[in-house]
Scaffold this motif. Structure first.
Motif, PDB file in Angstrom:
ATOM      1  N   GLY A 303       0.818  -1.216   0.000  1.00  0.00           N
ATOM      2  CA  GLY A 303       0.000   0.000   0.000  1.00  0.00           C
ATOM      3  C   GLY A 303       0.843   1.253   0.000  1.00  0.00           C
ATOM      4  N   TYR A 304       1.915   1.259   0.798  1.00  0.00           N
ATOM      5  CA  TYR A 304       2.820   2.418   0.850  1.00  0.00           C
ATOM      6  C   TYR A 304       3.471   2.661  -0.509  1.00  0.00           C
ATOM      7  N   LEU A 305       3.995   1.598  -1.115  1.00  0.00           N
ATOM      8  CA  LEU A 305       4.662   1.753  -2.407  1.00  0.00           C
ATOM      9  C   LEU A 305       3.677   2.152  -3.501  1.00  0.00           C
ATOM     10  N   ALA A 306       2.455   1.634  -3.430  1.00  0.00           N
ATOM     11  CA  ALA A 306       1.462   1.928  -4.465  1.00  0.00           C
ATOM     12  C   ALA A 306       1.024   3.381  -4.454  1.00  0.00           C
ATOM     13  N   THR A 307       1.092   4.036  -3.301  1.00  0.00           N
ATOM     14  CA  THR A 307       0.599   5.415  -3.194  1.00  0.00           C
ATOM     15  C   THR A 307       1.717   6.447  -3.059  1.00  0.00           C
ATOM     16  N   THR A 308       2.967   6.015  -3.150  1.00  0.00           N
ATOM     17  CA  THR A 308       4.076   6.972  -3.079  1.00  0.00           C
ATOM     18  C   THR A 308       3.953   7.976  -4.223  1.00  0.00           C
ATOM     19  N   PRO A 309       4.004   9.287  -3.909  1.00  0.00           N
ATOM     20  CA  PRO A 309       3.666  10.308  -4.918  1.00  0.00           C
ATOM     21  C   PRO A 309       4.815  10.681  -5.838  1.00  0.00           C
ATOM     22  N   GLY A 310       5.195   9.779  -6.724  1.00  0.00           N
ATOM     23  CA  GLY A 310       6.192  10.162  -7.713  1.00  0.00           C
ATOM     24  C   GLY A 310       7.337   9.176  -7.819  1.00  0.00           C
ATOM     25  N   GLY A 311       8.204   9.438  -8.813  1.00  0.00           N
ATOM     26  CA  GLY A 311       9.357   8.579  -9.014  1.00  0.00           C
ATOM     27  C   GLY A 311       8.950   7.179  -9.427  1.00  0.00           C
ATOM     28  N   LEU A 312       8.166   7.066 -10.516  1.00  0.00           N
ATOM     29  CA  LEU A 312       7.628   5.772 -10.931  1.00  0.00           C
ATOM     30  C   LEU A 312       8.716   4.722 -11.072  1.00  0.00           C
ATOM     31  N   ALA A 313       9.805   5.072 -11.746  1.00  0.00           N
ATOM     32  CA  ALA A 313      10.872   4.094 -11.954  1.00  0.00           C
ATOM     33  C   ALA A 313      11.475   3.647 -10.627  1.00  0.00           C
ATOM     34  N   ALA A 314      11.699   4.601  -9.712  1.00  0.00           N
ATOM     35  CA  ALA A 314      12.286   4.266  -8.424  1.00  0.00           C
ATOM     36  C   ALA A 314      11.332   3.422  -7.585  1.00  0.00           C
ATOM     37  N   VAL A 315      10.049   3.746  -7.621  1.00  0.00           N
ATOM     38  CA  VAL A 315       9.060   2.980  -6.860  1.00  0.00           C
ATOM     39  C   VAL A 315       9.008   1.539  -7.349  1.00  0.00           C
ATOM     40  N   LEU A 316       8.982   1.358  -8.659  1.00  0.00           N
ATOM     41  CA  LEU A 316       8.952   0.012  -9.207  1.00  0.00           C
ATOM     42  C   LEU A 316      10.243  -0.739  -8.896  1.00  0.00           C
ATOM     43  N   ALA A 317      11.357  -0.012  -8.884  1.00  0.00           N
ATOM     44  CA  ALA A 317      12.635  -0.635  -8.551  1.00  0.00           C
ATOM     45  C   ALA A 317      12.622  -1.175  -7.128  1.00  0.00           C
ATOM     46  N   VAL A 318      12.201  -0.354  -6.192  1.00  0.00           N
ATOM     47  CA  VAL A 318      12.165  -0.770  -4.795  1.00  0.00           C
ATOM     48  C   VAL A 318      11.138  -1.882  -4.597  1.00  0.00           C
ATOM     49  N   SER A 319      10.020  -1.770  -5.281  1.00  0.00           N
ATOM     50  CA  SER A 319       8.988  -2.801  -5.182  1.00  0.00           C
ATOM     51  C   SER A 319       9.527  -4.152  -5.635  1.00  0.00           C
ATOM     52  N   ALA A 320      10.268  -4.148  -6.728  1.00  0.00           N
ATOM     53  CA  ALA A 320      10.834  -5.398  -7.239  1.00  0.00           C
ATOM     54  C   ALA A 320      11.854  -5.988  -6.273  1.00  0.00           C
ATOM     55  N   SER A 321      12.601  -5.138  -5.582  1.00  0.00           N
ATOM     56  CA  SER A 321      13.666  -5.628  -4.714  1.00  0.00           C
ATOM     57  C   SER A 321      13.168  -6.066  -3.345  1.00  0.00           C
ATOM     58  N   THR A 322      11.937  -5.715  -2.984  1.00  0.00           N
ATOM     59  CA  THR A 322      11.424  -6.059  -1.655  1.00  0.00           C
ATOM     60  C   THR A 322      10.483  -7.248  -1.671  1.00  0.00           C
ATOM     61  N   GLY A 323      10.150  -7.769  -2.834  1.00  0.00           N
ATOM     62  CA  GLY A 323       9.246  -8.897  -2.895  1.00  0.00           C
ATOM     63  C   GLY A 323       7.801  -8.532  -2.618  1.00  0.00           C
ATOM     64  N   SER A 324       7.447  -7.254  -2.733  1.00  0.00           N
ATOM     65  CA  SER A 324       6.058  -6.844  -2.540  1.00  0.00           C
ATOM     66  C   SER A 324       5.255  -7.165  -3.804  1.00  0.00           C
ATOM     67  N   ASP A 325       3.954  -6.873  -3.773  1.00  0.00           N
ATOM     68  CA  ASP A 325       3.078  -7.198  -4.899  1.00  0.00           C
ATOM     69  C   ASP A 325       3.307  -6.176  -6.022  1.00  0.00           C
ATOM     70  N   VAL A 326       4.287  -6.474  -6.872  1.00  0.00           N
ATOM     71  CA  VAL A 326       4.743  -5.496  -7.849  1.00  0.00           C
ATOM     72  C   VAL A 326       3.671  -5.191  -8.893  1.00  0.00           C
ATOM     73  N   THR A 327       2.851  -6.173  -9.241  1.00  0.00           N
ATOM     74  CA  THR A 327       1.793  -5.913 -10.222  1.00  0.00           C
ATOM     75  C   THR A 327       0.786  -4.915  -9.676  1.00  0.00           C
ATOM     76  N   PHE A 328       0.381  -5.095  -8.433  1.00  0.00           N
ATOM     77  CA  PHE A 328      -0.561  -4.181  -7.804  1.00  0.00           C
ATOM     78  C   PHE A 328       0.034  -2.775  -7.712  1.00  0.00           C
ATOM     79  N   VAL A 329       1.290  -2.688  -7.275  1.00  0.00           N
ATOM     80  CA  VAL A 329       1.966  -1.393  -7.155  1.00  0.00           C
ATOM     81  C   VAL A 329       2.019  -0.696  -8.512  1.00  0.00           C
ATOM     82  N   ALA A 330       2.410  -1.436  -9.554  1.00  0.00           N
ATOM     83  CA  ALA A 330       2.529  -0.845 -10.888  1.00  0.00           C
ATOM     84  C   ALA A 330       1.183  -0.319 -11.379  1.00  0.00           C
ATOM     85  N   CYS A 331       0.126  -1.102 -11.191  1.00  0.00           N
ATOM     86  CA  CYS A 331      -1.195  -0.682 -11.683  1.00  0.00           C
ATOM     87  C   CYS A 331      -1.704   0.565 -10.970  1.00  0.00           C
TER      88      CYS A 331
END
Length: 364
Positions: A303-331
């Motif tokens: 939820g935190y990563l999905a709503t972070t306000p900006g830095g799409l590439a960085a958010v997806l990068a961190v999401s991928a490295s933490t094992g969170s639900d990357v598809t949900f975050v990306a959408c």
């Protein structure tokens, strides 16, 4: 200065920036920080930019390659089950995107209370999405591109800096375990996987430009690789382990090198006020992340990563490295980005027209 000397100086600056960034990356990785190469690259690039020791900017080709490689990595992680679950949670995701738009536009209105900032400039400066595009279009939309550039890149930089710290010390995410599981037992040789990444990036950027997508270097490769993942092709392929950290480095440099003493001086006393508003928007969006997690049943980290306000590439990068639900975050992030990029020009045009009418009525 001769051309040969200019090239030599530029090369020396890149070598120094790379060496210090890698050293910081190793140190932060040993300390257990999330996305250490991203964090180190940003901090080092800011220091080099403010001291005048760094390169002027990341070459456009390098920036697009890094964003594209990251997007392909994310796209290959897309899971049909997650997409179906997102469909059930589409309303909360859209509502969070709209709420983020309202909050960021409200912060822009507060910035515009300063006499030196017009309403259009304030709104464009704080809209949480599409920093590069908004900076490029600021003058055309009636804003001051100097203020918009500094505040937008400040927003991106603060997001990139705070994410690893929050995830490491608040969520205690185990990034090493996630990375190990992602890279275990690849079916294809590394050179085949690397060739697929390059092809997906090139095709994705072309498709993104043809479709006039916002952030085509990210969204185009994401769509291409995501379509491949959903179709079951190219099968069990893993992006080479070295690709992602290098992409993180370039993305961190891109944000960090945007800061110079000249750009900071251009907005003078406005800077502390802008910092406070950006931090305020970040905090409110973190609360939106908690609300989204409660409504959808996903984890607080996701939820935190999905709503972070900006830095799409960085958010997806961190999401991928933490094992969170990357598809949900990306959408959810894409919903936010599209809403911002659609709304920003419309609101700016309305504000500029309103200001023009006021000036005309005063003149009359």
């Amino acid at each position: 200065m001769t051309r040969a000397r200019t090239v030599a100086v530029s090369a020396a600056r890149w070598v120094a920036l790379t060496a210090v960034s890698v050293a910081g990356w190793v140190a932060l990785d040993a300390a257990g920080l999330t996305a250490p190469s991203l964090f180190a690259a940003l901090v080092v690039a800011v220091i080099f930019a403010l001291t005048g020791l760094g390169p002027a900017r990341v070459p456009r080709l390098g920036s697009m390659a890094a964003q594209g490689a990251l997007a392909v990595t994310i796209g290959l992680m897309i899971d049909p089950d997650t997409l179906r679950s997102l469909g059930d949670n589409a309303i909360p995701a859209v509502l969070v995107g709209v709420a983020t738009l309202v909050v960021s536009a409200g912060a822009g209105a507060l910035l515009a209370l300063n006499r030196e900032v017009t309403a259009a400039t304030g709104m464009l400066s704080l809209i949480a999405g599409g920093a590069t595009g908004l900076v490029a279009a600021a003058r055309e939309l009636g804003g001051d591109e100097r203020v918009v550039a500094v505040v937008q890149y400040l927003r991106v930089a603060l997001v990139v800096v705070t994410m690893p710290l929050v995830i490491t010390f608040a969520f205690h995410a185990d990034t090493h375990a996630a990375a190990a599981s992602d890279t275990a037992g690849p079916t294809y040789p590394w050179w085949v996987a690397l060739g697929f990444v390059v092809a997906a990036v090139v095709v994705g950027i072309v498709v993104g430009r043809l479709l006039r997508l916002p952030a085509p270097a990210t969204l185009g490769p994401l769509l291409v690789s995501g379509a491949c993942a959903l179709s079951g092709r190219p099968g069990d392929l893993d992006v080479p382990a070295e690709v992602l950290p290098v992409a993180f480095l370039i993305i961190g440099w891109q944000a960090g090198l945007a800061f110079t003493l000249q750009s900071l001086r251009s907005i003078g006393r406005l800077f502390p006020y802008a910092v406070a508003l950006v931090v305020g928007v970040d905090v409110v969006c973190a609360l939106f992340g908690w609300l989204l997690a409660e409504l959808t049943g996903t984890s607080m980290l996701t939820g935190y990563l999905a709503t972070t306000p900006g830095g799409l590439a960085a958010v997806l990068a961190v999401s991928a490295s933490t094992g969170s639900d990357v598809t949900f975050v990306a959408c959810v992030q894409l919903i936010r980005l599209v809403l911002m990029l659609i709304a920003a020009p419309v609101i700016a045009t309305l504000l500029t027209g309103r200001a023009s009418r006021r000036q005309e009525s005063v003149g009359v």
